[in-house]
Write an enzyme that holds these catalytic residues in place. Sequence first.
Site, PDB file in Angstrom:
ATOM      1  N   VAL A  72       1.006  -0.797  -0.121  1.00  0.00           N
ATOM      2  CA  VAL A  72       0.189   0.191   0.226  1.00  0.00           C
ATOM      3  C   VAL A  72       1.306   1.156   0.117  1.00  0.00           C
ATOM      4  O   VAL A  72       0.462   2.123  -0.917  1.00  0.00           O
ATOM      5  CB  VAL A  72      -1.353   0.132   1.257  1.00  0.00           C
ATOM      6  CG1 VAL A  72      -1.998   1.479   0.704  1.00  0.00           C
ATOM      7  CG2 VAL A  72      -1.850  -1.567   1.334  1.00  0.00           C
TER       8      VAL A  72
ATOM      9  N   LYS B 124      -6.524  -1.625   9.146  1.00  0.00           N
ATOM     10  CA  LYS B 124      -7.975  -1.530  10.222  1.00  0.00           C
ATOM     11  C   LYS B 124      -7.658  -2.214  11.355  1.00  0.00           C
ATOM     12  O   LYS B 124      -8.898  -2.126  12.568  1.00  0.00           O
ATOM     13  CB  LYS B 124      -8.676  -2.613   9.221  1.00  0.00           C
ATOM     14  CG  LYS B 124      -8.726  -3.907   8.631  1.00  0.00           C
ATOM     15  CD  LYS B 124      -7.836  -4.310   7.871  1.00  0.00           C
ATOM     16  CE  LYS B 124      -7.521  -5.204   7.462  1.00  0.00           C
ATOM     17  NZ  LYS B 124      -6.985  -5.396   5.744  1.00  0.00           N
TER      18      LYS B 124
ATOM     19  N   ASP C 259     -10.579 -10.201  10.078  1.00  0.00           N
ATOM     20  CA  ASP C 259     -10.065  -8.433   9.025  1.00  0.00           C
ATOM     21  C   ASP C 259     -11.746  -8.132   9.434  1.00  0.00           C
ATOM     22  O   ASP C 259     -11.832  -6.877   8.803  1.00  0.00           O
ATOM     23  CB  ASP C 259      -9.738  -9.554   7.685  1.00  0.00           C
ATOM     24  CG  ASP C 259      -9.827  -8.655   6.545  1.00  0.00           C
ATOM     25  OD1 ASP C 259      -8.854  -7.826   7.121  1.00  0.00           O
ATOM     26  OD2 ASP C 259     -10.656  -8.277   6.064  1.00  0.00           O
TER      27      ASP C 259
ATOM     28  N   LYS D 124     -13.700  -4.513  10.404  1.00  0.00           N
ATOM     29  CA  LYS D 124     -13.752  -3.487   9.005  1.00  0.00           C
ATOM     30  C   LYS D 124     -15.106  -2.988   9.451  1.00  0.00           C
ATOM     31  O   LYS D 124     -15.658  -1.695   9.568  1.00  0.00           O
ATOM     32  CB  LYS D 124     -13.653  -3.626   7.865  1.00  0.00           C
ATOM     33  CG  LYS D 124     -12.324  -3.896   7.173  1.00  0.00           C
ATOM     34  CD  LYS D 124     -12.453  -4.767   6.102  1.00  0.00           C
ATOM     35  CE  LYS D 124     -11.456  -4.870   5.559  1.00  0.00           C
ATOM     36  NZ  LYS D 124     -11.346  -6.362   4.748  1.00  0.00           N
TER      37      LYS D 124
HETATM   38  N1  HSE Z   1      -6.661  -9.730   3.137  1.00  0.00           N
HETATM   39  C1  HSE Z   1      -7.970  -8.804   2.855  1.00  0.00           C
HETATM   40  C2  HSE Z   1      -8.458  -8.587   1.498  1.00  0.00           C
HETATM   41  C3  HSE Z   1      -6.850  -7.593   2.585  1.00  0.00           C
HETATM   42  O1  HSE Z   1      -8.973 -10.138   1.728  1.00  0.00           O
HETATM   43  O2  HSE Z   1     -10.229  -8.120   1.891  1.00  0.00           O
HETATM   44  C4  HSE Z   1      -7.699  -5.956   2.798  1.00  0.00           C
HETATM   45  O3  HSE Z   1      -8.417  -5.542   3.855  1.00  0.00           O
END
Ligand code: HSE
Length: 382
Positions: free
Chosen positions: A11, A93, A189, A193
């Site tokens: 990024v 995040k 993850d 979010k």
């Molecule tokens: N590993 C995350 C995904 C990357 O697959 O969406 C982006 O946050």
Amino acid sequence: MKIGLLGHGVVGGGVRAIIDEGATWEVRELEIAKILVKDESEMVDPRTTLHAEDILNDPSIEVVAECMGGLEPAHTLLKKALQKGKHVVTSNKKMLATYCEDLFETARENGVTVHYEASCGGGIPWMASLDRTRRVDDIDSFRGIFNGTTNYILSRMYSEGTDFEEMLKEAQELGYAERDPSDDIDGHDVRYKVSLSCVKAFDTLQNIQDIVTYGIRNIRKEDLDWAKANGYACKLIGTGAYRGDFISACVIPMFLKKDDVFANIPLNFNAIESRSKTLGPATFVGQGAGSLPTAHAVVQNLIDIWKNQDPEINDKSIRPIDNTLHTGVFYIRTKKIALFADIMDRRISEDAFLTRKISLVQADMAVKSAVDDTLFIAEVAE
Ligand code: HSE
């Protein structure tokens, strides 16, 4: 406007490339002054440094953009930057969902702001759209396919009739999965979010561990065979809903009817939808990960700061999560099926059944007390 960039990986490298290229007059107002890198092998640009102090102690740097990932040292460095009166932009995040309260408080105390468009939905302008919607409307709820890796795995399992491990390997080879894929496949993850989306959508902070979270680690071909035969697709969905004194929020695989727009989101794409009174459903589809899409979102925040178009208030308080008002029918496959008699409506096979309509809290309690590390749960759309 001079920027200190923390991290020059996927990024960070994209942010540097977009700003150096300067394709628009707004981007040309930004300048990467210094770049913090991990080791000497990354010192390929005269602006790179191994010392965060070179950025933190430089009074000409007004904004710090963090693209390092991980909890530390990212959290400590951003806290120090805020204490030095620098605005902060982050794509991280996990770190922000974990330290939101601390960083927001530090920002308020120092008269600066924390921006995080890229932390959620990658290049999709999701956070900006929540801000914009909220100028007119309260957000009632949102739902999203927030994770490209799991959407890729589920899409390919569904279309190819293959099993989980094979498709996880494929997603890793394509570079979609996090370094530790458990953050993707166990739903963490998406949990981060969802938490950050709740901050924007409902103006509240949450304890992230209270967001009920199930992933797709245990999904098997037979689960998708049942879904397909009964007119459903399977997607990993993160949701949040405003319920007055409470927020409901969870991450759970869902069997969605095939005519649901989310059922047809392919491969590694993300899709996110908010609902509000006058706008109704507003759905965004796009690249939720990757170097340039995510860097695009970072640069958008930098331009917002430069233009002083700064809707960030960072003034939020914790609101508890309560999922008792989230009700539904759940598909559960478990080797301990006898333990679920209380909530069972209909048996599907030797080890799978549908619950009667119950709350997510009831389903979660039954699943946790069964202690079955092979169990798979999905909510079935009504
Ligand atoms: N590993 C995350 C995904 C990357 O697959 O969406 C982006 O946050």
